[in-house]
Design an enzyme around this catalytic site. Structure first.
Site, PDB file in Angstrom:
ATOM      1  CB  SER A 253      38.658 -40.949  53.510  1.00 49.98           C
ATOM      2  OG  SER A 253      39.371 -40.997  54.725  1.00 49.98           O
ATOM      3  CE  LYS A 254      39.876 -47.505  49.353  1.00 50.73           C
ATOM      4  NZ  LYS A 254      40.050 -46.525  48.265  1.00 50.73           N
TER       5      LYS A 254
END
Ligand code: GLU
Length: 489
Positions: A253-254
């Site tokens: 994820s980010k």
């Protein structure tokens, strides 16, 4: 493999193409290519609030850039379109009505508050929350009453199965307990089908033979199988591959940094490197080989072998792979790939001498691992003024550095040309004058000419610059010296 292989990639356009989803798309595409099948792109945009047309375009652009071309899809059409779910609402409505008519589905008038109350009560009794079945057996009279109250129903599917078995191509047989699955919503009160319903109707009507997708969809599969049964469709084969995870084993994820294909594209990774990396990560190819081109990937790919466990995304490995691919390209190919980067940095390569530019590109190639990194080095050749970084500037603080630069300026001024031979001569003369060799001799020259302490070989940089530029850079370094020194001390 019997029958035609038809696979699909079905992104929801709620963001840029994530690396994990690109891996799913790649697995589907490789599988289709391997079996001379059809790769379908279907846009799952029924989440009206979160779906954005720009993201659909961005996803398509990145898939094409990766070389994953589809034979059927929203832009190219095909025999089973439309390929955008928002354009298929009337098709879903038809099959919803079929299920209601056959007694497999029913309207549910429960409000959000009532459902929430049920959930809270079940949890407080230590039970897993499950739809109570309140609206399952309403009489016509009760229904009419509820509708008079202004309630707009959802449509729920009646779950009557005791157990469901999925024969997953990657994971083998998976059993699901029917009792744990409650009557689920297939049509929301706004008339939009649920994901599970739309996906089954689409996969069946689009004659999808294999559903290859991430492991997060395993819990959806028993629901989908029940729908296949009720609708009288025969189900595809399922294959649920592991996730792409970060070094902490959490889904990528980010917070792990750049995770979109777009991000890697703009950083200057090559599509063939990304394709190779995504096909490799989490699995292995025969003989432990790591660098495989498109055709080899198609030949060697095995969904069973590749998809089993979660795959740890290793940026360094991807960078290494990109470097290998980059160095394998001819300099005119590198230049072609670099051109968009140069253009967005404001350079017009048509105004440059092509031979010279190709020499510059070949020179910097061993120093870069992505195309965007090339700009750092290209600036040395393409810009008139080169800012000297603070750390490189330290080199010039040395008294002997000033002697070297002073000599360099005079010798360059007096030189007939700026060739490799001239460079050798100049260096010999400075050496003779100052008695310096090695780092104290070369580093000030490098810093003044390139602004940094690292980069390609000085003797190769020098002949690619011109006399005016060299003198200008020396003058600039000399003129900013007192000012920068006073800032530091
Ligand atoms: N739109 C779904 C997703 O993005 C596709 C799921 C599927 O492949 O069935 O996760």
């Amino acid at each position: 493999m019997t029958g035609d292989v038809r696979v699909r990639f079905a992104p929801s356009p709620t963001g840029h193409l994530h690396m994990g989803n690109a891996r799913t798309a790649l697995f589907n595409w490789l599988f289709a290519e391997q079996h001379s099948g059809t790769f379908i792109l279907r846009i799952e945009d029924t989440d009206v609030e979160r779906s954005v047309m720009n993201y659909e375009e961005s996803i398509c652009q990145d898939l094409r850039w990766l070389g994953l071309h589809w034979q059927e899809g929203p832009d190219v059409g095909g025999p089973y379109g439309p390929y955008r779910q928002s354009e298929r609402i009337s098709i879903y409505r038809y099959y919803i009505d079929e299920l209601i008519r056959k007694g497999y589905a029913y309207p549910c008038y429960c409000s959000e508050e009532e459902l929430e109350k049920d959930r809270t009560r079940q949890l407080s009794e230590g039970r897993a929350p499950k739809y109570s079945g309140r609206c399952r057996n309403l009489s016509d009279h009760e229904r009419i009453q509820l509708e008079r109250e202004g309630r707009v129903p959802t449509i729920r599917f009646k779950v009557d199965r005791k157990s469901i078995k999925v024969d997953d191509m990657i994971r083998g047989i998976i059993h699901f307990e029917g009792a744990l699955i409650s009557d689920f919503i297939i049509l929301k009160s706004n008339g939009i089908p649920s994901y599970n319903f739309a996906v089954v109707v689409d996969d069946a009507l689009m004659k999808v033979s294999h559903v290859i997708r991430g492991e997060d969809h395993i819990p959806n599969t028993p629901r989908q199988l029940m729908l296949y049964d009720a609708l009288g469709f025969s189900p595809p084969r399922f294959a649920h591959h592991g996730f792409l995870v970060g070094p902490d084993k959490e889904k990528l994820s980010k917070r792990h940094g750049v995770t979109s294909v777009e991000g890697f594209r703009t950083k200057g990774f090559l599509p063939e490197a990304l394709m190779n990396y995504l096909a490799l990560v989490g699995g292995s190819f025969k003989g432990g080989r790591e660098i495989l081109g498109r055709e080899e990937l198609i030949r060697e790919f095995s969904i069973e072998r590749m998809g089993r466990s979660s795959a740890v995304f290793d940026k360094l490995k991807l960078e290494w792979m990109n470097t290998i691919y980059l160095r394998g390209l001819k300099s005119n190919e590198v230049l072609a790939r670099l051109t968009p980067f140069l253009e967005s940095a404001g350079y017009d390569i048509n105004l440059m001498d092509r031979e010279w530019l190709l020499n510059v590109v070949s020179l910097i190639l061993p120093n870069i691992c992505t195309l965007s990194e090339a700009l750092n080095y290209l600036d040395i050749f393409l810009k008139k003024d080169i800012p000297i970084t603070d750390s490189a500037f330290e080199v010039l603080k040395d008294k002997t550095a000033m002697d070297v630069i002073g000599e360099l300026k005079e010798l360059v001024k007096g030189a007939d040309n700026i060739s490799h031979g001239a460079y050798k001569e100049i260096i010999e003369k400075i050496k003779g004058k100052t008695g310096l060799t090695g780092r104290p001799l070369f580093m000030p020259i490098r810093v003044v000419l390139t602004g940094t302490t690292k980069g390609p070989e000085l003797e190769k940089i020098f002949p690619l610059l011109n006399k005016e530029v060299i003198i200008k850079r020396i003058d600039q370094a000399l003129s900013t010296l007192p000012q920068r020194q006073s800032q530091r001390w």
